[in-house]
Design a protein around this motif. Structure first.
Motif, PDB file in Angstrom:
ATOM      1  N   PHE A 145       0.823  -1.210   0.000  1.00 34.59           N
ATOM      2  CA  PHE A 145       0.000   0.000   0.000  1.00 34.59           C
ATOM      3  C   PHE A 145       0.863   1.270   0.000  1.00 34.59           C
ATOM      4  CE2 PHE A 145      -3.497  -2.742   1.873  1.00 34.59           C
ATOM      5  CZ  PHE A 145      -4.292  -2.680   0.726  1.00 34.59           C
ATOM      6  N   CYS A 146       2.010   1.240   0.682  1.00 35.14           N
ATOM      7  CA  CYS A 146       2.898   2.412   0.667  1.00 35.14           C
ATOM      8  C   CYS A 146       3.480   2.649  -0.724  1.00 35.14           C
ATOM      9  CB  CYS A 146       4.019   2.246   1.696  1.00 35.14           C
ATOM     10  SG  CYS A 146       3.509   2.517   3.403  1.00 35.14           S
ATOM     11  N   LEU A 152       2.131   1.774  -3.540  1.00 34.61           N
ATOM     12  CA  LEU A 152       1.041   2.257  -4.382  1.00 34.61           C
ATOM     13  C   LEU A 152       0.772   3.741  -4.109  1.00 34.61           C
ATOM     14  CD1 LEU A 152      -1.260   1.764  -6.387  1.00 34.61           C
ATOM     15  CD2 LEU A 152      -2.681   1.025  -4.455  1.00 34.61           C
ATOM     16  N   ALA A 153       0.747   4.111  -2.827  1.00 33.32           N
ATOM     17  CA  ALA A 153       0.508   5.517  -2.479  1.00 33.32           C
ATOM     18  C   ALA A 153       1.587   6.416  -3.084  1.00 33.32           C
ATOM     19  CB  ALA A 153       0.475   5.673  -0.954  1.00 33.32           C
ATOM     20  N   ALA A 163      -3.578   4.345   1.441  1.00 37.54           N
ATOM     21  CA  ALA A 163      -3.502   4.281  -0.022  1.00 37.54           C
ATOM     22  C   ALA A 163      -4.744   4.903  -0.659  1.00 37.54           C
ATOM     23  CB  ALA A 163      -3.336   2.834  -0.479  1.00 37.54           C
TER      24      ALA A 163
END
Length: 486
Positions: free
Chosen positions: A86-87, A89-90, A135
């Motif tokens: 998720f990091c 992707l963010a 995210a």
């Protein structure tokens, strides 16, 4: 980019250092054993669908075990994959939108926060929900003021992923979607208004589907949330706990609120500040209202929103500090100073707060100590305490407790008998160690005398044999007393 990159490196280093120092001595506690019970392939699938939260995390832990990882490693792997995935992707979304510095700083602040440090090592679904919400926030901020395109399909996907990890992940997505809709309407930004509606609707549909499945364990006469208190002092305490998960230092909220108010005053940062304020207001208000009917407020649940709210706070601060916003210089300076003090204090207090939360809010079961007390006793039999809790929906709470004791003990040759079974005499137990109890403080057993404890365990002492009770943080062991021990 070097300064934001350095901040991110320090944040990742602090998380890894915290993990390395804590992992070797970190025992599991009841909620983590519950995770392993629900993630166990031997557990009936109906039980997997009858917890209070959706089963995404349990399915990932089960998948990690199928790759050959141990149960505890599988939980850490599921959390680690969620945080990293998720990091990344963010960062990718925000960097593509032209905000790589903000992305690095926001992700660094989230990773170094007490919320992340506290739950990254815990075998529960909090980290997955936290960073799914992060995210989702990043995806919405990256698409801000842009026309609707196929890239926006990520918004409902991330909203559903957060909801599938934890009900409070759905609550955050719904609150964020509602806030984005209101702010976009006020700013006459139709694409963002539609995005807010899509986020809120996606989370709502996911929740409705899950509540229909899990209704017996949430809304039934006997349910899995009836342990949550519903008093004013308890409610205030949960919000204070959440406040400390933001920075580790409770009064630091004064700087955050001051910065927020100043940013609401500034025209350039007002939409961002309103987005943060409305998201937090809806997120905090809805569970309080719902608790009038079904208690559901808990500080650990609220902590799921902490990383995303930190990102929204930094988004507001970046808007206030934008060099292009030359108006109201004193207000801008005050807002930047307030947010900077908040971030600085957070960096100092976060590790200590995380260590304290780990010590105060989770109680490892004493499995290794009990295994040592059993020693090499032949044909060991052990009475284990379990509360007289009913089967709720398809969740057999007695089976859950027995499975937890079995995992904590780490021995398959010991006959474990629940305290809810038939009455027995202590002479039926061949080892010096007769009974063991964990997770007992809710039931007041930490203050029980010998007679009360024997009654709770459904044990008799027909021969009046001398006994010894040894208490620990949230449990006890009952042993035969020998003269040399006196």
């Amino acid at each position: 980019m070097w300064a934001p990159a350095l901040l991110l490196a320090l944040a990742v280093g602090s998380l890894l250092a915290f993990a390395a120092s804590s992992a070797p001595t970190r025992g599991l506690w009841f909620d983590e054993y519950a995770t392993l019970y629900f993630a166990d392939p031997a557990t009936p699938p109906a039980a997997l669908l009858a917890d209070t939260h959706p089963p995404l995390y349990y399915l990932l832990v089960r998948a990690a075990q199928s790759l050959g990882l141990s149960e505890q490693s599988a939980m850490w792997a599921a959390n680690g994959m969620a945080i990293v995935g998720f990091c990344l992707l963010a960062f990718a979304l925000l960097a593509r939108a032209g905000r790589p510095r903000f992305a690095l700083v926001a992700i660094a602040a989230a990773l170094a926060s007490p919320a992340a440090l506290t739950y990254a090592l815990e075998g529960r679904n909090y980290s997955m929900a936290q960073f799914a919400c992060l995210a989702l926030t990043a995806a919405a901020l990256a698409r801000e003021k842009k026309p609707l395109t196929r890239a926006d399909i990520l918004l409902p996907v991330l909203a559903v992923l957060g909801a599938a990890a934890h009900l409070y992940g759905a609550l955050f997505a719904g609150a964020f979607g509602a806030a984005l809709t209101v702010v976009a309407f006020a700013q006459k930004r139709q694409p963002d208004l539609i995005r807010g509606l899509i986020i809120g609707a996606s989370a709502s549909v996911a929740v409705i589907i899950w509540l229909a499945i899990a209704a017996p364990v949430i809304f039934g006469e006997r349910n899995l949330v009836e342990w949550i208190p519903n008093t004013l002092s308890y409610t205030v305490g949960q919000f204070w706990f959440f406040n400390k998960t933001l920075s580790g230092f409770g009064p630091n909220v004064v700087f955050l609120v001051t910065g927020l108010l100043l940013c609401l005053w500034l025209r350039t940062s007002r939409p961002a500040a309103a987005l943060l304020a409305l998201t937090a207001a809806v997120f905090f208000t809805l569970p309080v209202i719902a608790s009038v009917f079904v208690p559901m407020l808990h500080g650990r649940y609220l902590a799921i929103a902490a990383p995303a709210l930190v990102m929204l706070a930094l988004h507001t601060a970046f808007r206030a500090a934008d060099p292009a916003a030359a108006t109201q210089p004193r207000v801008r300076a005050g807002a930047v100073v307030a947010f900077s003090l908040f971030a600085l204090i957070a960096a100092v207090f976060a590790p200590n707060a995380a260590a304290r939360f780990n010590a105060e809010n989770r109680y490892p079961w004493q499995g290794e100590e009990v295994r040592a007390l059993l020693g090499n006793c032949d044909a060991p039999r052990l009475r284990v305490w379990s509360p007289d809790l009913p089967k709720v929906g398809d969740v057999d709470q007695q089976a859950l407790y027995l499975a937890s004791y079995r995992r904590a003990l780490g021995r398959n040759d010991v006959v474990l008998e629940p305290s809810t079974g038939a009455v027995r005499d202590i002479a039926d137990y061949p080892c010096d160690l007769i009974a063991w109890g964990e997770h007992t403080t809710t039931f007041g057993l930490e203050k029980a005398d010998e007679a009360a404890l024997l009654a709770e365990l459904r044990l008799k002492n027909a021969t009046a044999a001398p006994l010894s009770i040894v208490l620990h943080d949230v449990g006890f062991v009952l042993m035969r007393a020998h003269p040399e021990q006196n």
